[in-house]
Scaffold this motif. Structure first.
Motif, PDB file in Angstrom:
ATOM      1  N   PHE A 241       0.882  -0.996  -0.307  1.00 27.47           N
ATOM      2  CA  PHE A 241      -0.235   0.329  -0.376  1.00 27.47           C
ATOM      3  C   PHE A 241       0.562   0.879  -0.336  1.00 27.47           C
ATOM      4  N   MET A 242       0.190   2.338  -0.376  1.00 24.27           N
ATOM      5  CA  MET A 242       0.452   3.942  -0.126  1.00 24.27           C
ATOM      6  C   MET A 242       0.913   4.570   1.104  1.00 24.27           C
ATOM      7  N   GLN A 243       1.440   5.091   1.584  1.00 26.17           N
ATOM      8  CA  GLN A 243       1.239   5.540   2.812  1.00 26.17           C
ATOM      9  C   GLN A 243       1.439   6.824   2.392  1.00 26.17           C
ATOM     10  N   ILE A 244       0.897   8.045   2.745  1.00 29.72           N
ATOM     11  CA  ILE A 244       0.768   9.898   2.653  1.00 29.72           C
ATOM     12  C   ILE A 244       0.883  10.681   3.961  1.00 29.72           C
ATOM     13  N   VAL A 245       1.905  11.059   3.889  1.00 32.10           N
ATOM     14  CA  VAL A 245       2.369  11.458   5.178  1.00 32.10           C
ATOM     15  C   VAL A 245       2.548  13.626   4.550  1.00 32.10           C
ATOM     16  N   ALA A 246       2.069  15.050   5.444  1.00 34.82           N
ATOM     17  CA  ALA A 246       2.733  15.909   5.270  1.00 34.82           C
ATOM     18  C   ALA A 246       4.515  15.838   4.935  1.00 34.82           C
ATOM     19  N   TYR A 247       4.531  17.427   4.258  1.00 34.73           N
ATOM     20  CA  TYR A 247       6.231  17.473   3.814  1.00 34.73           C
ATOM     21  C   TYR A 247       6.145  18.049   4.622  1.00 34.73           C
ATOM     22  N   ASP A 248       7.520  16.942   5.622  1.00 33.64           N
ATOM     23  CA  ASP A 248       8.548  17.736   6.590  1.00 33.64           C
ATOM     24  C   ASP A 248      10.193  18.140   6.141  1.00 33.64           C
ATOM     25  N   LYS A 249      10.509  18.829   5.730  1.00 40.89           N
ATOM     26  CA  LYS A 249      11.831  18.770   4.465  1.00 40.89           C
ATOM     27  C   LYS A 249      13.221  18.444   5.822  1.00 40.89           C
ATOM     28  N   GLU A 250      13.131  18.939   6.854  1.00 38.79           N
ATOM     29  CA  GLU A 250      13.865  17.735   7.567  1.00 38.79           C
ATOM     30  C   GLU A 250      13.985  16.410   7.880  1.00 38.79           C
ATOM     31  N   GLN A 251      12.956  16.523   8.102  1.00 38.14           N
ATOM     32  CA  GLN A 251      12.428  14.405   7.366  1.00 38.14           C
ATOM     33  C   GLN A 251      13.086  14.163   6.732  1.00 38.14           C
ATOM     34  N   GLU A 252      12.495  14.571   5.194  1.00 36.71           N
ATOM     35  CA  GLU A 252      12.984  13.953   3.930  1.00 36.71           C
ATOM     36  C   GLU A 252      14.089  14.414   3.696  1.00 36.71           C
ATOM     37  N   ASP A 253      15.045  14.889   4.104  1.00 40.81           N
ATOM     38  CA  ASP A 253      16.510  15.171   4.318  1.00 40.81           C
ATOM     39  C   ASP A 253      17.357  14.087   5.315  1.00 40.81           C
ATOM     40  N   ALA A 254      16.387  14.191   5.609  1.00 38.82           N
ATOM     41  CA  ALA A 254      16.994  12.608   6.696  1.00 38.82           C
ATOM     42  C   ALA A 254      16.551  11.407   5.912  1.00 38.82           C
ATOM     43  N   ASN A 255      15.759  11.379   5.649  1.00 40.05           N
ATOM     44  CA  ASN A 255      15.045  10.161   4.284  1.00 40.05           C
ATOM     45  C   ASN A 255      16.052   9.782   3.265  1.00 40.05           C
ATOM     46  N   LYS A 256      16.383  10.581   2.646  1.00 40.23           N
ATOM     47  CA  LYS A 256      17.429  10.803   1.721  1.00 40.23           C
ATOM     48  C   LYS A 256      18.517  10.561   1.666  1.00 40.23           C
ATOM     49  N   LYS A 257      19.718  11.086   3.124  1.00 47.89           N
ATOM     50  CA  LYS A 257      20.240  10.472   3.695  1.00 47.89           C
ATOM     51  C   LYS A 257      20.482   9.444   3.980  1.00 47.89           C
ATOM     52  N   ASN A 260      20.705   6.992   0.786  1.00 55.54           N
ATOM     53  CA  ASN A 260      21.760   7.170  -0.114  1.00 55.54           C
ATOM     54  C   ASN A 260      22.884   6.557   0.569  1.00 55.54           C
ATOM     55  N   ARG A 261      22.800   6.317   1.802  1.00 55.36           N
ATOM     56  CA  ARG A 261      23.702   5.064   2.502  1.00 55.36           C
ATOM     57  C   ARG A 261      23.384   3.953   2.508  1.00 55.36           C
ATOM     58  N   VAL A 262      22.738   3.296   2.031  1.00 61.06           N
ATOM     59  CA  VAL A 262      21.864   2.551   1.612  1.00 61.06           C
ATOM     60  C   VAL A 262      22.692   1.788   0.870  1.00 61.06           C
ATOM     61  N   PHE A 263      22.220   2.315   0.299  1.00 60.81           N
ATOM     62  CA  PHE A 263      22.404   2.368  -1.352  1.00 60.81           C
ATOM     63  C   PHE A 263      24.050   2.341  -1.704  1.00 60.81           C
ATOM     64  N   ASP A 264      24.892   3.342  -1.070  1.00 61.99           N
ATOM     65  CA  ASP A 264      26.261   3.229  -1.006  1.00 61.99           C
ATOM     66  C   ASP A 264      26.839   1.755  -0.062  1.00 61.99           C
ATOM     67  N   GLU A 265      25.756   1.287   1.084  1.00 62.54           N
ATOM     68  CA  GLU A 265      26.540   0.371   1.387  1.00 62.54           C
ATOM     69  C   GLU A 265      26.335  -0.953  -0.082  1.00 62.54           C
ATOM     70  N   LYS A 266      25.128  -0.970   0.078  1.00 65.60           N
ATOM     71  CA  LYS A 266      24.917  -2.397  -0.910  1.00 65.60           C
ATOM     72  C   LYS A 266      24.986  -1.946  -2.448  1.00 65.60           C
ATOM     73  N   LEU A 267      26.485  -1.083  -3.008  1.00 69.11           N
ATOM     74  CA  LEU A 267      26.505  -1.087  -4.029  1.00 69.11           C
ATOM     75  C   LEU A 267      28.684  -0.886  -3.666  1.00 69.11           C
ATOM     76  N   VAL A 268      28.986  -0.723  -2.695  1.00 65.59           N
ATOM     77  CA  VAL A 268      30.747  -1.786  -1.523  1.00 65.59           C
ATOM     78  C   VAL A 268      30.367  -3.056  -2.205  1.00 65.59           C
TER      79      VAL A 268
END
Length: 596
Positions: A241-257, A260-268
């Protein structure tokens, strides 16, 4: 020592440390297919050169095969030198490659199997399922770049084009209408909670009905609607399913970080086996987290991390001498596998290889250069090792942790063949230097670069201009050797004959089928070699040159020639390419560095 997908991560620090400590690294490949010859012979039968292809043509044929077939197994042998004991310590590794990306799924590979190659491998007890079950994953540099680009595009929602809903797509229209109603109702709620909205397939709880979930098309419609109509909201993909929440820039930046960290670990992890190749060529290992090598004892983990950082700094920008047997084909596959698309011209390939590996050695070239007997010589890896094993010096031994090949001799296992290659180089180079069967003096060519010619390679200075245009001239400088005529050399052969002259009544190049090339790529064309008479040079010898050429007579034969020896002017960075007009591929000049 066998390295599998289950042991690779644990063994990676010791593997990289072995490369860092190595005097040189020998390698060998097992392949799912090789260039065909029948079509090439038909195409070249009317060629003015008597049916022999040029170096450029051979490169194109091999390039095409490397783009179609897969490297199935890599053998690496790291050779260290124990000066105190006067012995070379050998560490062979045998590694299957998994052609299926595991950690990163957004990069596809297409590869083929050649029936004759499979038959050859199975005849030598190669387990065809092993690459998929035990193989270590890897990404080339080009595949890594592609994976990063696709991951960036996936995170950047603006780069994804909107889908157009057809007027007659009733289901999609109904889904958007229901989504619009539920979002508006949730935004107009009077209570602060819940602070999210779960949008599911109509009438089904995804927990109670896991088979009734939103499909990928429906999820993308939800993403697209929220992005367009409600920029103050964001969507999160959940299980079914899809979850819809209010946009939170601080939270979005943390999610993006975090993403990226998970992707980099997988890529290594997905880069996997290529880390060893990067270590050999002095590449960047900084992405490897030294604290990722787990140890239950904290003090030991900290020491392991500190040791790895030291090794990583030691390797950065310092390439190791790379050795192979019949190296031209293997280098082309090696480059395609671990670096990326091959250049179209052999000159560009030569330049790329020299940039990555400034010092390479082809043991087949050592065995077939400057041989006084003009008949074809048996230069197969097994025959060379058999003859050279009778030599007591230079002395070598298997490392105690690598006993596999002390008794077992699995022919055409990449690890074993890389072990034989290392043995041949150590003993053959020591024998050749001791016999003095190489030319030390150099003379300048007509242009700024220096090139190397011998009658055995079908080249002469007057043919230089025509061969430059066909790709036969190498990139970089290499010495021009003066040679006598064939008749003059014949009369002098007894005085200049190498003490090691492997000969055979039959040609090593007359293999039963093309797929025996997988064991030792032969040339079915004549390889006529002539003895080379050392020539004296009128050029003054510089202090640096004198230092490089000085070596105690008593040491010769007990050790390999030092890397700064002019021995490698003759034998280094040259690949035997039998069956071509040129007969040799000169990769470039041999760089001198301070060494033993």
């Amino acid at each position: 020592m066998d390295v599998t997908r289950y042991t690779f991560q644990h063994q990676l620090p010791s593997l990289i440390a072995a490369i860092a400590d190595a005097h040189f690294v020998a390698f060998d490949l097992e392949l799912s297919g090789i260039p065909g010859k029948q079509a090439n012979r038909l195409r070249l039968q009317d060629d003015q050169a008597g049916g022999k292809p040029s170096l450029q043509q051979r490169y194109e044929e091999t390039k095409k095969a490397a783009e179609e077939y897969q490297v199935l197994q890599l053998g690496l042998t790291c050779v260290g030198e124990n000066r105190d004991r006067g012995v070379y310590v050998v560490r062979p590794y045998n590694i299957f490659l998994n052609p299926i990306p595991d950690e990163i799924k957004n990069v596809e590979r297409v590869f083929s199997y050649q029936s004759g190659a499979v038959e050859f491998l199975m005849r030598h007890d190669f387990r065809m399922e092993a690459p998929f079950l035990e193989g270590v994953q890897y990404f080339s540099r080009a595949e890594e770049a592609t994976a990063r680009l696709l991951a960036t595009q996936r995170q950047d929602q603006t780069s994804i084009g909107d889908m157009q809903i057809k007027p007659d797509d009733v289901a999609a229209i109904e889904l958007i209408e229901r989504l619009r109603e539920e979002v508006v109702a949730w935004k107009n709620r009077t209570d602060a909670m819940p602070d999210f909205l779960n949008f599911t397939a109509l009438g089904f709880d995804p927990i109670l009905h896991p088979d009734r979930v939103l499909n990928s098309f429906q999820r993308r419609l939800v993403h697209q609607y929220i992005k367009t109509e409600h920029p103050d909201l964001v969507t999160i993909t959940r299980q079914g399913f899809m979850q819809i929440v209010a946009y939170d820039k601080e939270q979005e930046d943390a999610n993006k970080k975090y993403r990226n960290r998970v992707f980099d670990e997988k890529l290594v992890k997905q880069i996997g086996l290529r880390w060893l190749v990067e270590a050999i060529c002095g590449g960047d290992l900084s992405a490897i987290n030294p604290h990722s090598f787990h140890n239950t004892v904290k003090s030991r983990q900290e020491k392991a991390a500190a040791d790895f950082i030291h090794v990583r700094e030691q390797l950065m920008g310092n390439s190791t001498v790379l050795v192979g047997h019949n190296l031209f084909l293997d280098l082309i596959y090696f480059y395609a596998c671990f670096f990326g698309p091959l250049p179209d011209k052999v000159e560009d390939f030569q330049r790329a290889i020299h940039d990555l590996f400034p010092r390479i050695i082809d043991t087949k070239y050592l065995a077939t250069h400057n041989i006084s007997d003009p008949v074809l010589v048996d230069s197969s890896l097994e025959k060379l090792d058999e003859k050279l094993s009778k030599q007591a010096e230079p002395s070598l031994e298997l490392h105690p942790e690598h006993p596999k090949y002390a008794l077992a001799k699995p022919a055409h296992e990449a690890g074993f063949d890389s072990y034989l290659t290392a043995k041949v180089l150590i003993r053959l180079s020591g024998s050749l230097e001791k016999s003095g069967s190489y030319l030390e003096e150099k003379s300048k060519s007509l242009c700024d670069d220096e090139y190397y010619y011998t009658p055995a390679e079908g080249r002469s200075p007057e043919r230089r201009s025509s061969e430059e245009s066909s790709g036969g001239v190498s990139i970089g400088a290499s010495p021009v050797m003066k040679t006598a005529t064939a008749s003059e050399e014949t009369s002098k052969s007894s005085s200049t004959q190498s003490k090691f002259t492997p000969t055979s009544d039959r040609s090593t190049f007359a293999n039963p089928t093309i797929f025996d090339l997988l064991g030792d790529i032969p040339a079915d064309d004549d390889l006529t070699t002539f003895p080379l008479q050392p020539q004296k040079s009128d050029q003054p010898v510089s202090k640096k040159q004198a230092k490089r050429d000085t070596r105690a007579e008593a040491e010769m034969g007990k050790r390999m020639p030092a890397w700064e020896s002019s021995f490698w002017d003759v034998y280094g960075n040259k690949l035997r390419v039998n069956g071509t007009v040129e007969g040799v591929c000169n990769v470039g000049f041999w760089p001198y560095q301070d060494g033993p």
